[in-house]
Design a protein around this motif. Structure first.
Motif, short mmCIF file in Angstrom:
data_model
loop_
_atom_site.label_atom_id
_atom_site.label_comp_id
_atom_site.label_asym_id
_atom_site.label_seq_id
_atom_site.Cartn_x
_atom_site.Cartn_y
_atom_site.Cartn_z
N LEU A 60 19.49 -6.88 -15.90
CA LEU A 60 19.09 -5.51 -15.58
C LEU A 60 20.15 -4.82 -14.71
O LEU A 60 20.92 -5.48 -14.01
N VAL A 61 20.15 -3.50 -14.77
CA VAL A 61 20.86 -2.71 -13.78
C VAL A 61 19.81 -2.10 -12.86
O VAL A 61 18.70 -1.79 -13.30
N VAL A 72 24.70 1.79 -8.26
CA VAL A 72 24.14 1.13 -9.43
C VAL A 72 24.73 -0.27 -9.48
O VAL A 72 25.94 -0.45 -9.30
N VAL A 73 23.87 -1.29 -9.65
CA VAL A 73 24.31 -2.68 -9.66
C VAL A 73 23.88 -3.33 -10.97
O VAL A 73 22.91 -2.92 -11.59
N GLU A 74 24.62 -4.35 -11.37
CA GLU A 74 24.27 -5.13 -12.56
C GLU A 74 24.08 -6.58 -12.14
O GLU A 74 24.98 -7.19 -11.57
N VAL A 75 22.89 -7.12 -12.44
CA VAL A 75 22.60 -8.53 -12.21
C VAL A 75 22.25 -9.12 -13.56
O VAL A 75 21.30 -8.67 -14.21
N ASN A 76 23.03 -10.12 -13.99
CA ASN A 76 22.84 -10.68 -15.32
C ASN A 76 22.00 -11.95 -15.31
O ASN A 76 21.99 -12.70 -14.33
N GLY A 155 11.11 -0.94 -14.93
CA GLY A 155 10.38 -0.70 -13.71
C GLY A 155 11.07 0.42 -12.96
O GLY A 155 12.08 0.96 -13.41
N GLU A 156 10.54 0.77 -11.80
CA GLU A 156 11.12 1.84 -11.00
C GLU A 156 12.55 1.49 -10.61
O GLU A 156 12.82 0.50 -9.92
N GLY A 157 13.52 2.30 -11.09
CA GLY A 157 14.92 2.09 -10.74
C GLY A 157 15.59 0.93 -11.44
O GLY A 157 16.69 0.53 -11.07
N LEU A 158 14.96 0.38 -12.48
CA LEU A 158 15.50 -0.77 -13.19
C LEU A 158 15.55 -0.49 -14.69
O LEU A 158 14.62 0.11 -15.24
N GLY A 159 16.62 -0.90 -15.37
CA GLY A 159 16.70 -0.68 -16.81
C GLY A 159 17.92 -1.35 -17.40
O GLY A 159 18.58 -2.17 -16.77
N LYS A 160 18.21 -1.01 -18.66
CA LYS A 160 19.35 -1.59 -19.36
C LYS A 160 20.62 -0.76 -19.16
O LYS A 160 21.73 -1.26 -19.29
N VAL A 270 24.03 -3.04 -19.21
CA VAL A 270 23.92 -4.49 -19.10
C VAL A 270 24.79 -5.17 -20.16
O VAL A 270 24.75 -4.82 -21.35
N GLY A 271 25.61 -6.11 -19.72
CA GLY A 271 26.36 -6.94 -20.64
C GLY A 271 27.63 -6.34 -21.20
O GLY A 271 28.28 -6.98 -22.04
#
Length: 292
Positions: A60-61, A72-76, A155-160, A270-271
């Motif tokens: 997700l970002v 904005v952050v990316e966690v894989n 979710g709130e503030g989370l997505g692809k 993401v990715g």
């Protein structure tokens, strides 16, 4: 026995454990490396090392905005299934909040996350959830007003896809529309001045070679090239693109009509750029038999 930085580094590299966990393990075992590995295993922290080589291309970002700053952050993760996990989502959301106080990805890894470095929190999540995870990227954007948007929201503030747009002037809702446009159109740069010169040179050469194939006179080729590069500039820049909300106008015109100016944007998906490892079932079985 004195615990040195090189000892901590060696233990981290051999087990995949976080820095503080490695240091604690060595302290608890009086510097005995093998005993420290066993200590980490009993705590469920060393098993993360076995997973650290696996490709994490899902995840997700997360976005967060405070005042005139957005991050904005990316966690894989390895699978999209884990991206739907409530604990993983909470981790990404907390990492995004911590990123508001960080300057880059390295400082974010050491930023405080509920009493421990964010990097350690990710390692703990690997051990608990059972998949490799990576705190991969972060980007920041500042401006008079910063608007965020996530596509394919989990979710709130989370997505692809996570987008930040910076504006000057009073935002009347145009900011979110432009952020949605950025998510969909993925512009290469804000405007022509911000385009990578190398990209422009490369595209010009490609278009010249295509036009040359037509066999037409040089004067005609030059006009063809001029038109094609103009189209390339419009399609590649946010300001030059046709606005997805109203394709009859450019984004620049839409912003002007709304009384604002777009001063910057950030887009993370993401990715992006991760080469996913694939292996067919037959190859996997062959590998297992070879090791039997």
């Amino acid at each position: 026995m004195a615990i040195t930085a090189s000892m901590v580094k060696e233990l981290r590299e051999s087990t995949g454990a976080g820095m503080m966990d490695a240091k604690k393990a060595l302290t608890e075992t009086d510097g005995d490396m093998e005993a420290a590995v066993d200590w980490l295993r009993t705590k469920g922290l060393a098993k993360a090392a076995k997973k650290s080589g696996r490709t994490a291309a899902e995840g997700l970002v997360g976005v967060a905005v405070s005042g005139g700053k957005g991050v904005v952050v990316e966690v894989n993760s390895e699978t999209d299934f884990v991206a739907k996990n409530a604990e993983f989502q909470a981790l990404v959301r907390n990492v995004a909040q911590a990123a508001l106080g960080a300057d880059d990805i390295e400082s974010l890894k050491q930023a405080d996350l509920n009493g421990q470095p964010a990097e350690t929190a990710v390692m703990d999540a690997i051990a608990k959830i059972g998949e490799n995870m990576t705190l991969r990227r972060m980007s920041t954007l500042s401006g008079e007003t910063v608007v965020s948007y996530v596509h394919n929201a989990a979710g709130e503030g989370l997505g692809k896809i996570g987008v930040l747009v910076a504006l000057s002037g009073t935002d009347n809702g145009i900011g979110r529309q432009i952020a949605m446009h950025v998510a969909a159109a993925n512009p290469a740069a804000l405007d022509e001045a911000a385009l990578d010169p190398a990209l422009v040179v490369k595209e010009r050469q490609v278009q010249f070679d295509i036009a040359k194939e037509s066999g037409k006179p040089d004067a005609v080729i030059e006009k063809m090239l001029e038109g094609r590069m103009k189209k390339f500039m419009a399609e590649s820049t946010l300001m030059g693109q046709a606005f997805v909300v109203n394709p009859d106008v450019t984004v620049a015109q839409a912003a002007k009509d709304a009384g604002v100016a777009v001063t910057g944007f950030v887009r993370l998906a993401v990715g992006e750029g991760i080469e996913k490892q694939t292996e067919d079932f037959a190859a996997e079985v062959a590998k297992m038999n070879a090791g039997a």
